[in-house]
Design an enzyme around this catalytic site. Structure first.
Site, mmCIF file in Angstrom:
data_model
loop_
_atom_site.group_PDB
_atom_site.id
_atom_site.type_symbol
_atom_site.label_atom_id
_atom_site.label_comp_id
_atom_site.label_asym_id
_atom_site.label_seq_id
_atom_site.Cartn_x
_atom_site.Cartn_y
_atom_site.Cartn_z
ATOM 1 N N GLU A 253 9.263 14.448 16.900
ATOM 2 C CA GLU A 253 9.737 14.355 15.518
ATOM 3 C C GLU A 253 8.981 15.373 14.656
ATOM 4 O O GLU A 253 7.748 15.340 14.587
ATOM 5 C CB GLU A 253 9.493 12.946 14.963
ATOM 6 C CG GLU A 253 10.080 12.796 13.563
ATOM 7 C CD GLU A 253 9.697 11.491 12.872
ATOM 8 O OE1 GLU A 253 8.524 11.087 12.947
ATOM 9 O OE2 GLU A 253 10.587 10.896 12.242
ATOM 10 N N GLU B 137 8.995 0.104 11.417
ATOM 11 C CA GLU B 137 10.124 1.040 11.208
ATOM 12 C C GLU B 137 9.530 2.425 11.355
ATOM 13 O O GLU B 137 8.865 2.920 10.442
ATOM 14 C CB GLU B 137 10.728 0.859 9.811
ATOM 15 C CG GLU B 137 11.516 -0.412 9.617
ATOM 16 C CD GLU B 137 12.912 -0.361 10.234
ATOM 17 O OE1 GLU B 137 13.238 0.645 10.900
ATOM 18 O OE2 GLU B 137 13.659 -1.326 10.053
ATOM 19 N N LYS C 48 0.861 -1.190 0.000
ATOM 20 C CA LYS C 48 0.000 0.000 0.000
ATOM 21 C C LYS C 48 0.893 1.234 0.000
ATOM 22 O O LYS C 48 1.561 1.536 0.987
ATOM 23 C CB LYS C 48 -0.935 0.058 1.210
ATOM 24 C CG LYS C 48 -2.043 1.091 0.946
ATOM 25 C CD LYS C 48 -2.666 1.702 2.158
ATOM 26 C CE LYS C 48 -1.880 2.778 2.835
ATOM 27 N NZ LYS C 48 -1.698 4.025 2.036
ATOM 28 N N CYS D 284 13.611 9.698 8.376
ATOM 29 C CA CYS D 284 13.583 9.116 9.719
ATOM 30 C C CYS D 284 14.956 9.183 10.371
ATOM 31 O O CYS D 284 15.089 9.306 11.574
ATOM 32 C CB CYS D 284 13.119 7.674 9.649
ATOM 33 S SG CYS D 284 14.190 6.652 8.626
HETATM 34 P P1 NAD Z 1 2.351 7.883 8.203
HETATM 35 O O1 NAD Z 1 2.470 7.103 9.449
HETATM 36 O O2 NAD Z 1 1.401 8.999 8.145
HETATM 37 O O3 NAD Z 1 1.957 6.904 6.971
HETATM 38 C C1 NAD Z 1 2.757 5.817 6.597
HETATM 39 C C2 NAD Z 1 1.888 4.818 5.841
HETATM 40 O O4 NAD Z 1 0.973 4.243 6.766
HETATM 41 C C3 NAD Z 1 1.046 5.439 4.717
HETATM 42 O O5 NAD Z 1 0.973 4.545 3.622
HETATM 43 C C4 NAD Z 1 -0.318 5.575 5.381
HETATM 44 O O6 NAD Z 1 -1.385 5.577 4.455
HETATM 45 C C5 NAD Z 1 -0.348 4.334 6.244
HETATM 46 N N1 NAD Z 1 -1.281 4.405 7.374
HETATM 47 C C6 NAD Z 1 -1.611 5.486 8.118
HETATM 48 N N2 NAD Z 1 -2.500 5.138 9.073
HETATM 49 C C7 NAD Z 1 -2.719 3.810 8.937
HETATM 50 C C8 NAD Z 1 -3.550 2.877 9.630
HETATM 51 N N3 NAD Z 1 -4.302 3.240 10.672
HETATM 52 N N4 NAD Z 1 -3.546 1.585 9.214
HETATM 53 C C9 NAD Z 1 -2.764 1.200 8.180
HETATM 54 N N5 NAD Z 1 -1.979 2.047 7.473
HETATM 55 C C10 NAD Z 1 -1.954 3.337 7.855
HETATM 56 O O7 NAD Z 1 3.826 8.322 7.856
HETATM 57 P P2 NAD Z 1 4.310 9.287 6.703
HETATM 58 O O8 NAD Z 1 3.906 10.665 7.065
HETATM 59 O O9 NAD Z 1 3.947 8.732 5.366
HETATM 60 O O10 NAD Z 1 5.892 9.104 6.861
HETATM 61 C C11 NAD Z 1 6.613 9.761 7.839
HETATM 62 C C12 NAD Z 1 6.954 8.871 9.007
HETATM 63 O O11 NAD Z 1 7.622 7.692 8.567
HETATM 64 C C13 NAD Z 1 7.928 9.553 9.955
HETATM 65 O O12 NAD Z 1 7.534 9.337 11.282
HETATM 66 C C14 NAD Z 1 9.252 8.867 9.658
HETATM 67 O O13 NAD Z 1 10.190 8.916 10.692
HETATM 68 C C15 NAD Z 1 8.796 7.486 9.350
HETATM 69 N N6 NAD Z 1 9.812 6.760 8.583
HETATM 70 C C16 NAD Z 1 10.520 5.763 9.220
HETATM 71 C C17 NAD Z 1 11.520 5.093 8.539
HETATM 72 C C18 NAD Z 1 12.334 4.005 9.224
HETATM 73 O O14 NAD Z 1 13.031 3.260 8.526
HETATM 74 N N7 NAD Z 1 12.286 3.896 10.537
HETATM 75 C C19 NAD Z 1 11.816 5.433 7.209
HETATM 76 C C20 NAD Z 1 11.069 6.438 6.599
HETATM 77 C C21 NAD Z 1 10.056 7.092 7.290
#
Ligand code: NAD
Length: 489
Positions: free
Chosen positions: A389, A253, A178, A288
């Site tokens: 963050e 992650e 997704k 991240c």
């Molecule tokens: P987000 O959590 O808003 O969304 C990430 C994904 O999760 C999207 O595809 C979103 O549609 C989906 N999602 C959201 N709510 C959901 C739910 N209730 N059930 C299932 N899926 C759901 O994050 P973002 O804004 O897209 O990305 C930023 C975040 O990602 C930051 O916190 C960043 O640190 C983190 N990140 C972590 C890593 C790592 O390797 N640790 C790498 C990149 C980004």
């Protein structure tokens, strides 16, 4: 600016390029100017998710039975097809994310490297024989979960959708990806490529928001294994939804608020350059692993700070497709509002904004999600800009005077993803690394990920390790078989 043909934008379910059952579409906006650049099937309905889960469930046994050489060959073919369309993927990704074009050239390559790496690791999917008793044979085999959901964030959609599905596929699972709702277009190109390469149902792509498509995917009874890269709040929501629906294995992650700890013997020039590069301003600090807390020893605090402010204030903000641009727009209106909120918070909390935090001037920036990169000094551990963050172009600089204080500062957040330690004293470096609670650390370095080197966080930054052998093994379950051997008289 170019748009992406709508008739080329479909989900991939069971080997078919399809619209959502709802018949509705979502628009994808270019964050540089808010123009519509493509449309994707709107929020995959529960019926769409059900079709994808059933297609994956039907596909994985034959995929697993194909054996490691056959699966590895298909992963390598997928990688070479990605390279054939790398330019197209790059342009779509830059327009849809706002990330700048030069460093983004590496993203498809990282996906392909990862596919090739796991393709070559297939023979490591081995079990053990255990000499537990003398008269019997005790052995383990590794088996895939079956259907795996892979949920992708907006900052590197094509890289995460490819690099982070390779291990699950190699382990014999079928995968449902997704993509993020604000930057889903590269996944539409991936759908076309994957359709030509994988047996139907082995790799599926469903679009839509987290609250609808993502939640339905997590709760689907056929989805046994879930991996999310996203925020900590989302990770916790997914863990909860997974637990409410069944017993599921979840890898998280998540976010980071990472420290770069600088000791008195470090070179101020090198540190300043590293601290700025480590913020990943080329993707607007939306990373991240960015070391968004710069912890400077008081003896070099002023020298480094002055250099950092000079470097950050000269960052060239502009069109992310221009090769000379060093920072583009943040990804979405939501991201811009979040960054602006934290800039305001930093000021009201009493930190000193030394540069940035404002919309750049000029007609090119009249529309779109623009903000200049910001540096706050005088940040203290109780401030929200030191603890939360931001996931944006905001660097918080803090001052320390003894090593215990530095370590306390480094650990004074809920997160524990990465940390950078700058010193020429190997004893100081190692003892600090052992005391800092972060899953991935660099000594006199920053930011880099290395294939075969596990990546992942502790505390609120997540559960599990990726990018290494551990990741592939983690997509299998161990089955134990005990054989009672008949004794010869
Ligand atoms: P987000 O959590 O808003 O969304 C990430 C994904 O999760 C999207 O595809 C979103 O549609 C989906 N999602 C959201 N709510 C959901 C739910 N209730 N059930 C299932 N899926 C759901 O994050 P973002 O804004 O897209 O990305 C930023 C975040 O990602 C930051 O916190 C960043 O640190 C983190 N990140 C972590 C890593 C790592 O390797 N640790 C790498 C990149 C980004």
């Amino acid at each position: 600016m170019a748009t992406i043909a709508t008739d080329a934008c479909h989900m991939l379910i069971g080997g078919q390029l399809v619209e959502s059952e709802s018949g509705a579409w979502d628009e994808s906006l270019n964050p540089a100017n808010e123009e519509v650049i493509g449309r994707t099937p709107a929020a995959a309905t529960a019926a769409d998710i059900d079709k994808a889960a059933k297609a994956a469930e039907q596909a994985w046994p034959a995929w697993a039975a194909m054996g490691v050489s056959g699966r590895g060959e298909i992963l390598r073919t997928f990688g070479s097809r990605l390279l054939e369309r790398a330019d197209e993927l790059l342009h779509v990704e830059v327009m849809d994310t706002g990330n700048t074009i030069v460093p983004m050239r590496g993203d498809v390559r990282m996906g392909v490297d990862s596919l090739n790496y796991y393709a070559g690791l297939g023979h490591e999917l081995k079990g053990q024989t255990i000499p537990s008793t003398p008269g019997n044979l005790h052995l383990t085999v590794r088996e895939p979960y079956g259907v795996v959901a892979r949920i992708v964030p907006f900052n590197h959609p094509v890289m995460f959708a490819t690099a982070r599905t390779a291990a699950a596929l190699m382990a014999g699972n079928a995968v449902i990806i997704k993509p993020p709702e604000t930057s889903p277009l590269s996944a539409m190109v991936l759908a076309q490529i994957a359709r030509e390469v994988f047996p139907p149902g082995v790799l599926n792509i469903v679009t839509g928001s987290g609250a609808t498509a993502g939640d339905a995917l997590v709760r689907h009874p056929l989805v046994k294994r879930i991996a999310i890269i996203g925020s900590t709040a989302t990770g916790r929501a997914i863990q909860k939804a997974a637990a409410e629906s069944a017993v599921k294995h979840v890898t998280l992650e998540l976010g980071g608020k990472n420290p770069m700890i600088v000791f008195p013997d470090a070179d101020p020039d090198a540190v300043a350059k590293a601290a700025v590069a480590a913020m990943n301003f080329s993707w607007q600090g939306q990373s991240c692993g960015s070391t968004s807390r710069l912890l400077l020893h008081e003896s070099l605090h002023d020298q480094v700070l002055e250099r950092v402010v000079n470097l950050v204030s000269s960052i060239r903000v502009g069109d992310p497709l221009d090769e000379k641009t060093q920072m583009g727009p943040v990804n979405s209106a939501r991201q811009l509002a979040k960054v602006e909120k934290y800039v305001q918070l930093g000021k009201t909390e009493g930190a000193c904004l030394l540069t940035g935090g404002v919309r750049p001037e000029g007609s090119a920036f009249a529309r779109g999600y623009w903000i200049r990169p910001a540096v706050f000094a005088g940040v203290t551990t109780n401030m929200r800009i030191a603890k939360e963050e931001i996931f944006g172009p905001v660097l918080s600089v803090m001052r320390w005077s003894n090593v215990d204080e530095a370590i306390e500062m480094a650990n004074a957040v809920d997160y524990g993803l990465t940390a950078a330690i700058w010193t020429n004293d190997i004893n100081v470096a190692f003892s600090t690394a052992r005391r800092v609670r972060a899953g991935h650390q660099w000594i006199n370095g920053f930011g880099a990920h290395y294939l075969a080197v596990p990546f992942g966080g502790v505390k609120a930054s997540g559960v599990g390790r990726e990018e290494a052998l551990e990741e592939m093994l983690d997509y299998t379950e161990i089955k134990t078989i005990n054989v009672t051997l008949r004794r010869h008289a």
